[in-house]
Design a protein around this motif. Structure first.
Motif, mmCIF file in Angstrom:
data_model
loop_
_atom_site.group_PDB
_atom_site.id
_atom_site.type_symbol
_atom_site.label_atom_id
_atom_site.label_comp_id
_atom_site.label_asym_id
_atom_site.label_seq_id
_atom_site.Cartn_x
_atom_site.Cartn_y
_atom_site.Cartn_z
ATOM 1 N N ARG A 1 53.173 59.480 51.046
ATOM 2 C CA ARG A 1 53.896 60.748 50.919
ATOM 3 C C ARG A 1 55.276 60.530 50.305
ATOM 4 O O ARG A 1 55.739 61.352 49.499
ATOM 5 C CB ARG A 1 54.036 61.392 52.296
ATOM 6 C CG ARG A 1 52.726 62.006 52.793
ATOM 7 C CD ARG A 1 52.888 62.580 54.179
ATOM 8 N NE ARG A 1 51.693 63.316 54.582
ATOM 9 C CZ ARG A 1 51.476 63.785 55.806
ATOM 10 N NH1 ARG A 1 52.397 63.573 56.752
ATOM 11 N NH2 ARG A 1 50.377 64.448 56.088
ATOM 12 N N ASN A 2 55.946 59.448 50.655
ATOM 13 C CA ASN A 2 57.316 59.223 50.174
ATOM 14 C C ASN A 2 57.388 58.792 48.721
ATOM 15 O O ASN A 2 58.490 58.811 48.137
ATOM 16 C CB ASN A 2 58.020 58.196 51.063
ATOM 17 C CG ASN A 2 58.405 58.778 52.415
ATOM 18 O OD1 ASN A 2 58.714 59.969 52.508
ATOM 19 N ND2 ASN A 2 58.388 57.967 53.458
ATOM 20 N N ILE A 3 56.272 58.400 48.105
ATOM 21 C CA ILE A 3 56.289 58.097 46.668
ATOM 22 C C ILE A 3 55.849 59.310 45.846
ATOM 23 O O ILE A 3 55.729 59.230 44.620
ATOM 24 C CB ILE A 3 55.400 56.889 46.321
ATOM 25 C CG1 ILE A 3 53.916 57.188 46.572
ATOM 26 C CG2 ILE A 3 55.858 55.650 47.075
ATOM 27 C CD1 ILE A 3 52.972 56.138 46.014
ATOM 28 N N GLY A 4 55.583 60.437 46.540
ATOM 29 C CA GLY A 4 55.232 61.666 45.844
ATOM 30 C C GLY A 4 53.760 61.883 45.630
ATOM 31 O O GLY A 4 53.376 62.832 44.923
ATOM 32 N N CYS A 5 52.902 61.055 46.225
ATOM 33 C CA CYS A 5 51.456 61.266 46.128
ATOM 34 C C CYS A 5 50.982 62.102 47.309
ATOM 35 O O CYS A 5 51.710 62.319 48.291
ATOM 36 C CB CYS A 5 50.711 59.930 46.087
ATOM 37 S SG CYS A 5 50.986 58.984 44.577
ATOM 38 N N GLU A 6 49.746 62.543 47.232
ATOM 39 C CA GLU A 6 49.191 63.426 48.260
ATOM 40 C C GLU A 6 48.436 62.626 49.313
ATOM 41 O O GLU A 6 47.666 61.722 48.980
ATOM 42 C CB GLU A 6 48.247 64.447 47.617
ATOM 43 C CG GLU A 6 47.673 65.443 48.605
ATOM 44 C CD GLU A 6 46.689 66.392 47.958
ATOM 45 O OE1 GLU A 6 46.093 67.210 48.686
ATOM 46 O OE2 GLU A 6 46.498 66.291 46.722
ATOM 47 N N PHE A 7 48.664 62.989 50.567
ATOM 48 C CA PHE A 7 47.888 62.411 51.673
ATOM 49 C C PHE A 7 47.255 63.572 52.436
ATOM 50 O O PHE A 7 47.884 64.172 53.325
ATOM 51 C CB PHE A 7 48.771 61.580 52.603
ATOM 52 C CG PHE A 7 47.988 60.766 53.606
ATOM 53 C CD1 PHE A 7 47.654 59.445 53.345
ATOM 54 C CD2 PHE A 7 47.538 61.341 54.794
ATOM 55 C CE1 PHE A 7 46.926 58.702 54.258
ATOM 56 C CE2 PHE A 7 46.805 60.612 55.706
ATOM 57 C CZ PHE A 7 46.494 59.291 55.443
ATOM 58 N N PRO A 8 46.017 63.936 52.090
ATOM 59 C CA PRO A 8 45.375 65.093 52.740
ATOM 60 C C PRO A 8 45.180 64.851 54.233
ATOM 61 O O PRO A 8 44.810 63.761 54.647
ATOM 62 C CB PRO A 8 44.021 65.196 52.024
ATOM 63 C CG PRO A 8 44.175 64.393 50.772
ATOM 64 C CD PRO A 8 45.150 63.316 51.081
ATOM 65 N N MET A 9 45.420 65.865 55.032
ATOM 66 C CA MET A 9 45.205 65.767 56.466
ATOM 67 C C MET A 9 43.737 66.051 56.770
ATOM 68 O O MET A 9 43.357 67.083 57.316
ATOM 69 C CB MET A 9 46.127 66.740 57.199
ATOM 70 C CG MET A 9 47.590 66.382 57.082
ATOM 71 S SD MET A 9 47.929 64.705 57.712
ATOM 72 C CE MET A 9 47.585 64.932 59.450
ATOM 73 N N ARG A 10 42.897 65.069 56.390
ATOM 74 C CA ARG A 10 41.464 65.159 56.637
ATOM 75 C C ARG A 10 40.999 63.831 57.237
ATOM 76 O O ARG A 10 41.802 63.000 57.633
ATOM 77 C CB ARG A 10 40.714 65.472 55.330
ATOM 78 C CG ARG A 10 40.955 66.876 54.817
ATOM 79 C CD ARG A 10 40.330 67.923 55.743
ATOM 80 N NE ARG A 10 40.476 69.274 55.230
ATOM 81 C CZ ARG A 10 41.435 70.119 55.576
ATOM 82 N NH1 ARG A 10 42.374 69.706 56.437
ATOM 83 N NH2 ARG A 10 41.489 71.333 55.075
#
Length: 512
Positions: A54-63
């Protein structure tokens, strides 16, 4: 989507390939599960990976994410799986393509902002990657010089997870580590103690030269202040330089133990380890719940110095098998690990509880029974593993206060190197033999040929001193080393006489 990322783990000093499998279920409930016998540090990767992505600007889906570390029957320890798990999450969520990570291995610990931190065993994992036929390995910047010691694979120093993503997309390529930087390290040739500064003790110095020439174990017995510790600490100054193979072996061990100095990645001289007698058995020979190399392995291809030998007590018995086999095997319920342990053992001790038995200046206050009990605290099998025993006497005042210097370590070292070179040439068809102490009984019969006079003297010594079979073989190997120092192809009478003299002192003083 299912992603496969290659990584590795170090068991003992050997690398084992680990495949990180990441399954992403966009319809499942939010969870992040790691399976495959992960340790506590691996379980905690969930939070580091989530925050870093998340801190590098990529997505981490909450799945739902399921991470499997295969093979699943090997316990995984340490934070070095952070980077491959993060890459697996990005591939599984289609933020990276599988072809972008092909033929590559990933290792590294993640900070919460995505930066990569130092890990242990980088050189071992780089060697594993080359053995697996991979072309690239991605490591933290700090560990790149160490991994680059392995030729035949491109090593990429990665500052952070964000930089790695940009590199994989070709936006900001990371150049492979330039191995020419490794050649700029100056060799280390200085030693804290030189034989030139040790006054007197000519007999002791000769024996140390013989021990260094053949990698023989040596025991020093004498009163306090006679110079036992000083002589032992001067020993590294006359040892031959490391071969490239030996330097690599030592570097791999110290990398796993995380003891490599930051300014010098490749080992440049033989180790000298001198643990205190209060050390635990696991600290001495290795062990722990997750087996780690002990002082015995950290002294591989160098010197293990045990001062106040008697005070080590029952812990010495654990050295018996490793000193013979040159390896130490640590068995646990989960399996066995083998660490290298080819060392020159140097022990020193006082001759009695007060330390002055046989001292010419200060009388001994111990009874004969006290002396005998003190000396018998060393078991016969341990004593049998010392090739040389030396009586270290006090130096005369005239020699101690004199201004003349003795022969320097550099000159002694030249003779030791010449003797070792003869051994390497003689045993060129036997890669496991680096010095005479490595000879097995069958090889002793082949390479330790005696003249008739020498054979007769050795037979008489066996009968008079009641030498065991092990002691007999050690006398032969010691005689071979003395002959090598003289440049003789056949072991002569004078060589056997000197070897037996070292052994007879051991038998009469400590067992008589």
């Amino acid at each position: 989507m299912l992603a496969h990322v290659l990584s590795g783990a170090v068991f003992g000093i050997e690398g084992v390939k680990i495949t990180v499998e990441v399954d992403y279920n966009p319809r499942g409930m939010a969870s992040f599960t790691i399976v495959g016998l992960p340790g506590t540090a691996v379980q905690e990767s969930r939070e580091r990976v989530r925050a870093a992505i998340r801190n590098i600007g990529c997505e981490f889906p909450m799945r739902r994410f399921t991470v499997n570390l295969a093979p699943a029957d090997i316990r995984k320890e340490g934070p070095s799986f952070d980077l491959p798990i993060a890459i697996g999450v990005l591939v599984a969520t289609e933020q990276l393509r599988p072809d972008q990570i092909a033929d590559s291995m990933f290792i590294g610990e993640l900070a919460l902002d995505g930066k990569l931190r130092h890990i242990c065993g980088a050189i071992n994992l780089a060697l594993l990657a080359r053995q697996e036929g991979l072309r690239k390995i991605y490591v933290p910047v700090e560990d790149a010089p160490e991994a680059a010691l392995i030729e035949g694979i491109d090593v990429f120093p990665v500052p952070s997870l964000g930089d790695l993503v940009e590199h994989l997309f070709g936006m900001k390529p990371i150049p492979p580590f330039d191995r020419s930087q490794l050649r700029q390290e100056p060799p280390v040739a200085t030693y804290p103690v030189d034989f030139a500064h040790i006054k007197g003790q000519e007999t002791v110095k000769r024996a140390m030269e013989v021990a260094a020439a053949g990698n023989h174990n040596i025991l020093l017995v004498g009163p306090p202040g006679a110079g036992k510790t000083l002589i032992a600490r001067a020993l590294p100054s006359i040892l031959p330089p490391l071969t490239p193979e030996e330097a690599l072996e030592i570097t791999r061990i110290y990398s796993v133990a995380d003891l490599l100095p930051p300014d010098r990645r490749m080992a440049q001289r033989r180790p000298f380890r001198a643990p205190h007698y209060t050390i635990s058995q696991a600290g001495l020979v290795g062990g722990g719940s997750t087996p780690r190399p002990g002082e015995l392995t950290l002294a591989h291809r160098g010197v293990l110095y045990l001062d106040e030998l008697v005070e080590f007590g029952h812990k010495l018995e654990a050295l018996r098998q490793p000193l013979e086999d040159k390896v130490v095997t640590i068995s646990r319920a989960s399996g066995s690990l083998t660490f290298p342990a080819n060392v020159m053992l140097v022990g020193s001790m006082n001759p009695c509880p007060c330390g002055h038995y046989g001292d010419t200046l200060q009388p001994c206050t111990c009874s004969e029974a006290d002396v005998r009990r003190y000396q018998q605290r060393l078991s016969g099998p341990i004593l049998d593993r010392f090739d040389i025993h030396l009586d270290v006497r006090r130096v005369d005042h005239d020699k101690l206060t004199g201004t003349s210097y003795a022969e320097s370590s550099a000159r002694i070292r030249e003779r030791v190197i010449a003797a070792r070179q003869r051994q390497l040439e003689r045993y060129s068809a036997f890669p496991h033999i680096r010095a005479n102490s490595d000879l097995t009984p069958s090889e002793i019969d082949q390479f330790c040929r005696l003249t008739d006079d020498a054979a007769v003297l050795l037979q008489n010594a066996i009968r008079r001193l009641n030498l065991s079979a092990r002691a007999y073989h050690r006398v032969l190997k010691l005689s071979r080393t003395i002959a090598d120092l003289e440049g003789a192809e056949v072991i002569e009478l004078v060589h056997v006489a000197e070897a037996v003299q070292y052994r007879s002192r051991l038998m009469t003083i400590l067992q008589g």
